[in-house]
Scaffold this motif. Structure first.
Motif, PDB file in Angstrom:
ATOM      1  N   ALA A  34       0.823  -1.205   0.000  1.00 37.06           N
ATOM      2  CA  ALA A  34       0.000   0.000   0.000  1.00 37.06           C
ATOM      3  C   ALA A  34       0.859   1.258   0.000  1.00 37.06           C
ATOM      4  N   ASN A  35       1.911   1.250   0.785  1.00 33.12           N
ATOM      5  CA  ASN A  35       2.852   2.368   0.846  1.00 33.12           C
ATOM      6  C   ASN A  35       3.468   2.617  -0.545  1.00 33.12           C
ATOM      7  N   TYR A  36       3.857   1.541  -1.205  1.00 35.01           N
ATOM      8  CA  TYR A  36       4.454   1.639  -2.541  1.00 35.01           C
ATOM      9  C   TYR A  36       3.468   2.254  -3.532  1.00 35.01           C
ATOM     10  N   LEU A  37       2.216   1.830  -3.481  1.00 39.30           N
ATOM     11  CA  LEU A  37       1.229   2.326  -4.440  1.00 39.30           C
ATOM     12  C   LEU A  37       0.941   3.813  -4.259  1.00 39.30           C
ATOM     13  N   ILE A  76      -2.246   1.925  10.531  1.00 37.56           N
ATOM     14  CA  ILE A  76      -2.118   2.999   9.532  1.00 37.56           C
ATOM     15  C   ILE A  76      -2.247   4.404  10.102  1.00 37.56           C
ATOM     16  N   LYS A  77      -2.426   4.530  11.389  1.00 40.66           N
ATOM     17  CA  LYS A  77      -2.795   5.823  11.965  1.00 40.66           C
ATOM     18  C   LYS A  77      -1.754   6.921  11.752  1.00 40.66           C
ATOM     19  N   GLU A  78      -0.505   6.565  11.486  1.00 36.66           N
ATOM     20  CA  GLU A  78       0.531   7.585  11.347  1.00 36.66           C
ATOM     21  C   GLU A  78       0.811   7.964   9.895  1.00 36.66           C
ATOM     22  N   TYR A  79       0.083   7.374   8.959  1.00 36.67           N
ATOM     23  CA  TYR A  79       0.316   7.664   7.543  1.00 36.67           C
ATOM     24  C   TYR A  79      -0.948   8.278   6.946  1.00 36.67           C
ATOM     25  N   PRO A  80      -0.914   9.550   6.561  1.00 37.93           N
ATOM     26  CA  PRO A  80      -2.136  10.280   6.180  1.00 37.93           C
ATOM     27  C   PRO A  80      -2.793   9.799   4.892  1.00 37.93           C
ATOM     28  N   ASN A  81      -2.076   9.076   4.032  1.00 31.76           N
ATOM     29  CA  ASN A  81      -2.652   8.642   2.753  1.00 31.76           C
ATOM     30  C   ASN A  81      -3.458   7.355   2.866  1.00 31.76           C
ATOM     31  N   HIS A 189       2.947  -4.842  12.159  1.00 38.84           N
ATOM     32  CA  HIS A 189       3.171  -3.524  12.736  1.00 38.84           C
ATOM     33  C   HIS A 189       3.195  -3.685  14.259  1.00 38.84           C
ATOM     34  N   PRO A 190       4.089  -2.969  14.963  1.00 41.82           N
ATOM     35  CA  PRO A 190       4.196  -3.136  16.418  1.00 41.82           C
ATOM     36  C   PRO A 190       2.871  -2.985  17.160  1.00 41.82           C
TER      37      PRO A 190
END
Length: 203
Positions: A34-37, A76-81, A189-190
């Motif tokens: 997802a990050n890559y996309l 995902i809470k720390e990544y706005p996209n 994720h931790p």
């Protein structure tokens, strides 16, 4: 509306990737893809669409809906996209992708939705409900999965392959490893690992 007007309209819409799945649980393979996309694939946002019931999976394979949603939100809470979506929770079950896409477009007319699927799912796409209409009416992003190769020349106009990194990790592997007491914290994720150990220590 001519072609130039349609192109301008589409460019004004928010490119939103729909990454549907059980996420039972979400793991680093999901997150890295997802990050890559978002960073390399041109998406403005990516929505993790948690499925309450995948027609191709048995119900007993799934952890409770609300808990799976909680795990995605924690991851995902720390990544706005990224966005965790329970959109399908209120739709008729079992959940069919064509119905979800139709309802999403109706509910969010300011967005251009793009369906994200693995090459393994693409290999079985003809079994999906109204698969021909999905292909005709929606953009499809196909990411690589082990042992399932897709060639650009074989794809319809609305589908494309993304050369994302390949992560051979599955939620089934995560669940089975947890059941046997393996410490697999680095596959998650931790915050997700903490929640699973707290609420499902023997699952």
């Amino acid at each position: 509306m001519d072609t130039s007007q349609l192109s301008t309209l589409n460019s004004q819409l928010i490119r939103t990737g729909i990454f549907g799945g059980s996420f039972s649980p979400i793991h680093i393979g999901h997150l890295a893809l997802a990050n890559y996309l978002c960073e390399f694939g041109g998406l403005d946002e990516l929505w993790f669409l948690i499925s309450p019931q995948n027609p191709l999976k048995k119900r007993e394979e799934l952890w409770p809906d609300d808990f799976r949603l909680q795990l995605v939100e924690a991851a995902i809470k720390e990544y706005p996209n990224f966005k965790a979506s329970d959109f399908e929770f209120s739709l008729p079950r079992p959940s069919y992708t064509i119905n979800t896409l139709d309802k999403l477009k109706e509910t969010y007319p300011n967005r251009s939705f793009e369906l994200i699927i693995g090459s393994d799912n693409w290999a079985n796409f003809q079994h999906w409900k109204d698969y021909q209409r999905i292909i005709t009416e929606n953009k499809i992003i196909i990411y690589p999965r082990p042992e399932f190769t897709v060639e650009d020349k074989d794809l319809p106009e609305n589908a494309s392959i993304v050369n994302a990194p390949l992560f051979d990790i599955s939620s089934t592997f995560i669940r089975e490893s947890l059941k046997t007491g393996k410490d697999i914290r680095y596959f998650l994720h931790p915050e997700v690992y903490k929640l699973i150990i707290k609420h499902y220590p023997k699952r």
